[in-house]
Design a protein around this motif. Structure first.
Motif, short mmCIF file in Angstrom:
data_model
loop_
_atom_site.label_atom_id
_atom_site.label_comp_id
_atom_site.label_asym_id
_atom_site.label_seq_id
_atom_site.Cartn_x
_atom_site.Cartn_y
_atom_site.Cartn_z
N PRO A 104 -5.03 5.58 3.16
CA PRO A 104 -5.61 5.04 4.39
C PRO A 104 -7.07 4.64 4.18
CG PRO A 104 -5.45 7.41 4.56
CD PRO A 104 -4.79 7.02 3.25
N VAL A 105 -7.47 3.57 4.84
CA VAL A 105 -8.89 3.15 4.84
C VAL A 105 -9.42 3.49 6.23
CG1 VAL A 105 -10.49 1.21 4.67
CG2 VAL A 105 -8.51 1.34 3.14
N GLU A 106 -10.30 4.45 6.28
CA GLU A 106 -10.84 4.90 7.57
C GLU A 106 -11.88 3.92 8.11
OE1 GLU A 106 -9.80 7.57 9.24
OE2 GLU A 106 -8.34 8.00 7.66
N GLU A 107 -12.65 3.34 7.20
CA GLU A 107 -13.73 2.43 7.61
C GLU A 107 -14.07 1.55 6.42
OE1 GLU A 107 -18.25 2.86 9.44
OE2 GLU A 107 -16.95 4.63 9.29
N SER A 108 -14.51 0.34 6.68
CA SER A 108 -14.93 -0.55 5.58
C SER A 108 -16.12 -1.39 6.01
CB SER A 108 -13.78 -1.44 5.12
OG SER A 108 -13.40 -2.34 6.14
N LEU A 109 -16.78 -1.96 5.05
CA LEU A 109 -17.97 -2.78 5.30
C LEU A 109 -17.77 -4.12 4.67
CD1 LEU A 109 -21.00 -3.08 6.09
CD2 LEU A 109 -21.50 -2.08 3.86
N ALA A 169 -7.23 -2.42 -4.28
CA ALA A 169 -7.21 -3.54 -3.34
C ALA A 169 -7.15 -2.99 -1.93
CB ALA A 169 -5.99 -4.43 -3.60
N THR A 170 -8.01 -3.50 -1.07
CA THR A 170 -7.97 -3.18 0.36
C THR A 170 -7.08 -4.22 1.02
OG1 THR A 170 -10.19 -2.29 0.22
CG2 THR A 170 -9.34 -2.75 2.41
N VAL A 171 -6.01 -3.75 1.65
CA VAL A 171 -4.90 -4.61 2.04
C VAL A 171 -4.59 -4.45 3.53
CG1 VAL A 171 -2.44 -5.01 1.58
CG2 VAL A 171 -3.94 -4.33 -0.28
N MET A 176 -5.43 -0.95 8.02
CA MET A 176 -5.93 -1.31 6.71
C MET A 176 -5.59 -0.17 5.75
SD MET A 176 -7.95 -3.78 5.18
CE MET A 176 -8.59 -4.57 6.61
N LYS A 177 -5.13 -0.54 4.56
CA LYS A 177 -4.79 0.42 3.51
C LYS A 177 -5.49 0.04 2.21
CE LYS A 177 -1.45 2.46 5.90
NZ LYS A 177 -1.89 3.35 6.92
N ALA A 178 -5.62 1.01 1.34
CA ALA A 178 -6.08 0.76 -0.03
C ALA A 178 -4.90 1.05 -0.94
CB ALA A 178 -7.26 1.66 -0.38
N ILE A 179 -4.64 0.14 -1.86
CA ILE A 179 -3.62 0.38 -2.87
C ILE A 179 -4.35 0.56 -4.20
CG2 ILE A 179 -1.57 -0.47 -4.06
CD1 ILE A 179 -0.90 -2.12 -1.62
N PHE A 180 -4.15 1.74 -4.79
CA PHE A 180 -4.75 2.07 -6.09
C PHE A 180 -3.63 1.98 -7.12
CE2 PHE A 180 -6.17 5.27 -9.27
CZ PHE A 180 -7.30 4.61 -9.69
N ILE A 181 -3.80 1.10 -8.09
CA ILE A 181 -2.76 0.84 -9.09
C ILE A 181 -3.33 1.17 -10.47
CG2 ILE A 181 -1.12 -0.86 -10.00
CD1 ILE A 181 -1.87 -2.59 -7.48
N VAL A 182 -2.61 1.97 -11.24
CA VAL A 182 -2.96 2.28 -12.62
C VAL A 182 -1.82 1.76 -13.49
CG1 VAL A 182 -3.56 4.08 -14.28
CG2 VAL A 182 -4.20 4.34 -11.86
N TYR A 183 -2.16 1.00 -14.53
CA TYR A 183 -1.11 0.33 -15.29
C TYR A 183 -1.55 0.08 -16.74
CZ TYR A 183 -4.12 -3.53 -13.86
OH TYR A 183 -5.22 -4.33 -13.62
#
Length: 97
Positions: A92-97, A60-62, A1-8
């Motif tokens: 990286p997403v180490e943990e999610s809920l 977004a968690t992807v 699982m990854k997080a994509i942080f987008i600034v636009y």
């Protein structure tokens, strides 16, 4: 699982959401009207009289399998409109809920 942080640039808002949906990503969180200035080039986006445009940011968690397609689509969007400004970071997403 990854997080994509987008600034636009705010002008991209609908395009970024549609890009994610087209790549199979449904969920995201958006922050609107964020000021900033790019580290390489481009104009500041500060919401001021001199620099009226603003940015948005999206997280977004992807699933790992979706990351390459999303990042390729974001790179193409940025290449098509370099002056608007778009940055994306995969974390990286180490943990999610």
């Amino acid at each position: 699982m990854k997080a994509i942080f987008i600034v636009y640039n705010q002008a991209y808002n609908q395009e970024i959401v549609e890009l994610l949906e087209k790549q199979g990503q449904r969920g995201y969180t958006v922050w609107s009207e964020i000021g900033g200035r790019g580290s390489i080039d481009g104009e500041p986006h500060l919401g001021s009289h001199a620099w009226p445009t603003m940015n948005h940011a999206l997280l977004a968690t992807v699933d790992d399998a979706l990351v390459p397609g999303i990042m390729d689509a974001l790179r193409q969007t940025d290449a098509d409109n370099r002056k608007l400004g778009l940055r994306a970071y995969v974390l990286p997403v180490e943990e999610s809920l």
